[in-house]
Design a protein around this motif. Structure first.
Motif, PDB file in Angstrom:
ATOM      1  N   PRO A 197       0.789  -1.237   0.000  1.00  0.00           N
ATOM      2  CA  PRO A 197       0.000   0.000   0.000  1.00  0.00           C
ATOM      3  C   PRO A 197       0.820   1.286   0.000  1.00  0.00           C
ATOM      4  O   PRO A 197       0.440   2.258  -0.670  1.00  0.00           O
ATOM      5  CB  PRO A 197      -0.833  -0.127   1.279  1.00  0.00           C
ATOM      6  CG  PRO A 197      -1.025  -1.600   1.430  1.00  0.00           C
ATOM      7  CD  PRO A 197       0.276  -2.212   0.983  1.00  0.00           C
ATOM      8  N   ASP A 198       1.948   1.322   0.718  1.00  0.00           N
ATOM      9  CA  ASP A 198       2.732   2.563   0.768  1.00  0.00           C
ATOM     10  C   ASP A 198       3.463   2.853  -0.532  1.00  0.00           C
ATOM     11  O   ASP A 198       4.095   3.907  -0.669  1.00  0.00           O
ATOM     12  CB  ASP A 198       3.710   2.541   1.947  1.00  0.00           C
ATOM     13  CG  ASP A 198       4.762   1.438   1.832  1.00  0.00           C
ATOM     14  OD1 ASP A 198       4.719   0.665   0.836  1.00  0.00           O
ATOM     15  OD2 ASP A 198       5.630   1.352   2.724  1.00  0.00           O
ATOM     16  N   GLN A 199       3.363   1.943  -1.503  1.00  0.00           N
ATOM     17  CA  GLN A 199       3.976   2.161  -2.810  1.00  0.00           C
ATOM     18  C   GLN A 199       2.964   2.685  -3.837  1.00  0.00           C
ATOM     19  O   GLN A 199       3.312   2.872  -4.997  1.00  0.00           O
ATOM     20  CB  GLN A 199       4.583   0.851  -3.319  1.00  0.00           C
ATOM     21  CG  GLN A 199       5.732   0.337  -2.454  1.00  0.00           C
ATOM     22  CD  GLN A 199       6.232  -1.020  -2.918  1.00  0.00           C
ATOM     23  OE1 GLN A 199       5.450  -1.967  -3.094  1.00  0.00           O
ATOM     24  NE2 GLN A 199       7.535  -1.129  -3.126  1.00  0.00           N
ATOM     25  N   LEU A 200       1.739   2.930  -3.383  1.00  0.00           N
ATOM     26  CA  LEU A 200       0.684   3.397  -4.281  1.00  0.00           C
ATOM     27  C   LEU A 200       0.277   4.824  -3.938  1.00  0.00           C
ATOM     28  O   LEU A 200       0.450   5.286  -2.811  1.00  0.00           O
ATOM     29  CB  LEU A 200      -0.548   2.489  -4.181  1.00  0.00           C
ATOM     30  CG  LEU A 200      -0.358   1.003  -4.455  1.00  0.00           C
ATOM     31  CD1 LEU A 200      -1.725   0.306  -4.441  1.00  0.00           C
ATOM     32  CD2 LEU A 200       0.339   0.763  -5.777  1.00  0.00           C
ATOM     33  N   SER A 201      -0.317   5.508  -4.924  1.00  0.00           N
ATOM     34  CA  SER A 201      -0.882   6.837  -4.686  1.00  0.00           C
ATOM     35  C   SER A 201      -2.200   6.702  -3.938  1.00  0.00           C
ATOM     36  O   SER A 201      -2.761   5.602  -3.803  1.00  0.00           O
ATOM     37  CB  SER A 201      -1.115   7.547  -6.018  1.00  0.00           C
ATOM     38  OG  SER A 201      -2.170   6.913  -6.738  1.00  0.00           O
ATOM     39  N   GLY A 202      -2.722   7.831  -3.451  1.00  0.00           N
ATOM     40  CA  GLY A 202      -3.994   7.805  -2.737  1.00  0.00           C
ATOM     41  C   GLY A 202      -5.124   7.256  -3.587  1.00  0.00           C
ATOM     42  O   GLY A 202      -5.948   6.462  -3.119  1.00  0.00           O
ATOM     43  N   GLY A 203      -5.171   7.662  -4.858  1.00  0.00           N
ATOM     44  CA  GLY A 203      -6.219   7.174  -5.745  1.00  0.00           C
ATOM     45  C   GLY A 203      -6.098   5.689  -6.021  1.00  0.00           C
ATOM     46  O   GLY A 203      -7.105   4.970  -6.086  1.00  0.00           O
ATOM     47  N   GLN A 204      -4.870   5.213  -6.171  1.00  0.00           N
ATOM     48  CA  GLN A 204      -4.652   3.787  -6.408  1.00  0.00           C
ATOM     49  C   GLN A 204      -5.060   2.962  -5.186  1.00  0.00           C
ATOM     50  O   GLN A 204      -5.678   1.903  -5.317  1.00  0.00           O
ATOM     51  CB  GLN A 204      -3.185   3.547  -6.763  1.00  0.00           C
ATOM     52  CG  GLN A 204      -2.797   4.106  -8.126  1.00  0.00           C
ATOM     53  CD  GLN A 204      -1.290   4.211  -8.315  1.00  0.00           C
ATOM     54  OE1 GLN A 204      -0.505   4.047  -7.370  1.00  0.00           O
ATOM     55  NE2 GLN A 204      -0.874   4.489  -9.538  1.00  0.00           N
ATOM     56  N   ARG A 205      -4.709   3.445  -3.990  1.00  0.00           N
ATOM     57  CA  ARG A 205      -5.092   2.730  -2.774  1.00  0.00           C
ATOM     58  C   ARG A 205      -6.610   2.660  -2.639  1.00  0.00           C
ATOM     59  O   ARG A 205      -7.159   1.635  -2.216  1.00  0.00           O
ATOM     60  CB  ARG A 205      -4.486   3.416  -1.539  1.00  0.00           C
ATOM     61  CG  ARG A 205      -2.996   3.198  -1.383  1.00  0.00           C
ATOM     62  CD  ARG A 205      -2.522   3.582   0.017  1.00  0.00           C
ATOM     63  NE  ARG A 205      -2.728   5.000   0.300  1.00  0.00           N
ATOM     64  CZ  ARG A 205      -1.837   5.951   0.030  1.00  0.00           C
ATOM     65  NH1 ARG A 205      -0.675   5.632  -0.554  1.00  0.00           N
ATOM     66  NH2 ARG A 205      -2.083   7.214   0.327  1.00  0.00           N
ATOM     67  N   GLN A 206      -7.279   3.746  -2.998  1.00  0.00           N
ATOM     68  CA  GLN A 206      -8.743   3.727  -2.875  1.00  0.00           C
ATOM     69  C   GLN A 206      -9.362   2.766  -3.878  1.00  0.00           C
ATOM     70  O   GLN A 206     -10.380   2.123  -3.581  1.00  0.00           O
ATOM     71  CB  GLN A 206      -9.303   5.143  -3.054  1.00  0.00           C
ATOM     72  CG  GLN A 206     -10.728   5.323  -2.583  1.00  0.00           C
ATOM     73  CD  GLN A 206     -10.932   5.041  -1.115  1.00  0.00           C
ATOM     74  OE1 GLN A 206     -10.835   3.911  -0.658  1.00  0.00           O
ATOM     75  NE2 GLN A 206     -11.197   6.098  -0.337  1.00  0.00           N
TER      76      GLN A 206
END
Length: 364
Positions: A129-138
């Motif tokens: 998760p910490d390797q993704l952007s906010g939009g990707q995590r959502q």
């Protein structure tokens, strides 16, 4: 109407008094300012809050009554929170499987690969998760909720914590979700642009009470509600795509049997799949972008001229202006013009006029 509920709570700092029957298809938006009761109502639907005396049924199944309360883990729902809340020590694939493994194989109605494809998560499965952007995590959070094979998806301001760029990234995926999965969604938001793009039905909440409810198109143009009198007053209309390339970078629509031109770049921007000819397209027209004329003008740069009927004239917050409610076939259109212009045109209910709109002012 297959989602029926009644909830009431009286607290020192908050009150909620709601009795609703909502559609069990499409996207229903719970809309209102912060503190209006949106999230509390969503949590009641989910079973995260148990209010004494409340009642709730979905598609004929009772989830709460005076004698019964179905706990959240037994309700066939998916819940997407404001924050993605992924497990940081698990890969994206493992986070997704966390939701998928909760459902017995015989009860799975949405496949793992289907969700990965739907939300374009193929490239992220081995990441954390910490390797993704906010939009990707959502998007991963939405995927995890879908993999529980819900019959009802609840979304609590899923873009509230995202920046403008991330919002634009995730909106097309939400649109695809609503189009490709026949899954009713209750969507909480205080952003009218999100609601206009995604929702079909709206419940307007204010101080814990229902101020209005109904089809989104009707509520946006209701002169008794705040939308029509706001600076961003707009009409939401449904048109059919008849020409993807009408020349000069334009696309052709048909709106209530009348032609409407729109910039190709404004035609569902960011859409993940092409729109087919004949498909229904939502278009937004700001009230301030509509010019009225009693006769068709000649040699003018405005491309769109729609024959409409005047329904009513309303006073505006700005005393120099009036809000003109217009009927366009079976749909409603608004124009904000100066009071002087309304007088010069001698506008009155029942009168036929032309609504003139720039092609670049039509958005989808």
């Amino acid at each position: 109407m297959s989602l029926a509920m009644s909830f009431q709570v009286n607290r020192a700092e908050f009150q909620l008094q709601v009795s609703l029957e909502l559609p069990d298809q499409g996207v229903t938006a719970l809309f209102g300012r912060s503190g209006s009761g949106k999230t509390t109502l969503l949590r009641c639907i989910a079973g995260l809050e148990q209010l004494p005396g409340g009642s709730l049924s979905f598609q004929g199944q009772v989830w709460q009554s005076a004698d019964e309360f179905v706990p959240v883990h037994l309700r066939p729902i998916g819940y997407v929170f404001q924050e993605a809340s992924l497990f940081p020590h698990l890969t994206i694939e493992q986070n997704l499987h966390y939701g998928f493994k909760r459902i017995r194989a015989a009860e799975r109605r949405i496949g793992f690969d289907e969700v990965v494809e739907l939300l374009s998560l193929q490239d992220y499965l081995t990441r954390y998760p910490d390797q993704l952007s906010g939009g990707q995590r959502q998007r991963v959070s939405i995927g995890r909720a879908l993999l529980t094979s819900p019959r009802l998806l609840l979304m609590d301001e899923p873009m509230a914590s995202l920046d403008a760029t991330s919002k634009q990234e995730i909106l097309p995926y939400l649109e695809r979700l609503t189009e490709e999965l026949q899954l009713p969604i209750i969507y909480v938001s205080h952003a009218v642009d999100e609601v206009m793009r995604l929702a079909d039905y709206m419940v307007l909440l204010d101080q814990g009470q229902v101020q209005a409810q109904g089809p989104l198109q009707a509520l946006l143009t209701d002169h008794q509600l705040p939308f029509a009198r706001s600076e961003q007053a707009a009409s939401l209309l449904k048109a059919q795509l008849v020409d993807t390339d009408a020349g000069d970078g334009l696309a052709g629509l048909q709106l209530e049997q009348q032609p409407l031109l729109i910039s190709q770049t404004h035609l569902s921007p960011g859409r993940l799949s092409p729109i087919t000819l004949g498909a229904t397209v939502k278009v937004t027209i700001m009230a301030r972008d509509v010019v009225l004329a009693r006769q068709l003008p000649e040699a003018i740069s405005l491309l769109n001229a729609l024959l409409v009927r005047v329904v009513a004239l309303d006073t505006d917050l700005d005393k120099s202006q009036v809000l003109v409610h217009l009927q366009l076939g079976e749909q409603a259109l608004m124009a904000r013009i100066s009071k002087r212009s309304a007088g010069l045109l001698q506008l009155q209910p029942g009168q036929q006029v032309y609504a003139l709109i720039k092609g670049v002012a039509v958005n989808s």
